[in-house]
Design a protein around this motif. Structure first.
Motif, PDB file in Angstrom:
ATOM      1  N   UNK A  97      35.520  76.662  45.810  1.00  0.00           N
ATOM      2  CA  UNK A  97      34.791  76.928  44.569  1.00  0.00           C
ATOM      3  C   UNK A  97      35.119  78.304  44.005  1.00  0.00           C
ATOM      4  N   UNK A  98      35.449  79.246  44.876  1.00  0.00           N
ATOM      5  CA  UNK A  98      35.762  80.600  44.422  1.00  0.00           C
ATOM      6  C   UNK A  98      37.205  80.730  43.927  1.00  0.00           C
ATOM      7  N   UNK A  99      38.062  79.795  44.293  1.00  0.00           N
ATOM      8  CA  UNK A  99      39.466  79.897  43.887  1.00  0.00           C
ATOM      9  C   UNK A  99      39.605  79.604  42.400  1.00  0.00           C
ATOM     10  N   UNK A 100      40.659  80.125  41.822  1.00  0.00           N
ATOM     11  CA  UNK A 100      40.908  79.958  40.402  1.00  0.00           C
ATOM     12  C   UNK A 100      41.888  78.817  40.123  1.00  0.00           C
ATOM     13  N   UNK A 101      42.332  78.115  41.147  1.00  0.00           N
ATOM     14  CA  UNK A 101      43.352  77.087  40.975  1.00  0.00           C
ATOM     15  C   UNK A 101      42.845  75.925  40.127  1.00  0.00           C
ATOM     16  N   UNK A 102      41.641  75.489  40.350  1.00  0.00           N
ATOM     17  CA  UNK A 102      41.108  74.369  39.599  1.00  0.00           C
ATOM     18  C   UNK A 102      41.765  73.059  40.003  1.00  0.00           C
ATOM     19  N   UNK A 103      41.504  72.041  39.228  1.00  0.00           N
ATOM     20  CA  UNK A 103      42.063  70.725  39.509  1.00  0.00           C
ATOM     21  C   UNK A 103      43.514  70.680  39.043  1.00  0.00           C
ATOM     22  N   UNK A 104      44.343  70.048  39.835  1.00  0.00           N
ATOM     23  CA  UNK A 104      45.752  69.899  39.473  1.00  0.00           C
ATOM     24  C   UNK A 104      45.933  68.509  38.896  1.00  0.00           C
TER      25      UNK A 104
END
Length: 89
Positions: A44-51
């Motif tokens: 949840x803290x990562x900025x990657x998001x859904x691919x």
């Protein structure tokens, strides 16, 4: 000489052993829940998001099941698939 063990002592010992097994199972489940909570916080803290992939994109599939194998023949298999083109959703 070995003293005979009475039936009540056997029942008590079996109950004690079963309780230790249940305590071990509970500890494993608690540890797994803690690890999942840490993993979820990191996701949840990562900025990657859904691919998401669009039709026509080139992708490769990674076989992570080969990372921890002990079979010699599996260690020689490629971990990445050949490039594949997305045909649709």
């Amino acid at each position: 000489m070995v003293d005979a063990i009475s039936a009540p002592e056997v029942r008590v010992h079996l109950a004690y052993a079963e309780q230790q097994r249940l305590d071990g199972s509970a500890a494993v489940a608690t540890q797994a829940a803690k690890r999942k909570a840490v993993f979820d916080r990191r996701v949840h803290a990562s900025q990657a998001g859904a691919v998401s992939f669009a039709t026509g994109d080139l992708v490769q599939v990674y076989r992570n099941d080969l990372d921890y194998t002990f079979h010699t023949e599996h260690k020689l298999l490629p971990k990445w698939s050949p490039p594949r083109r997305i045909a649709g959703r």
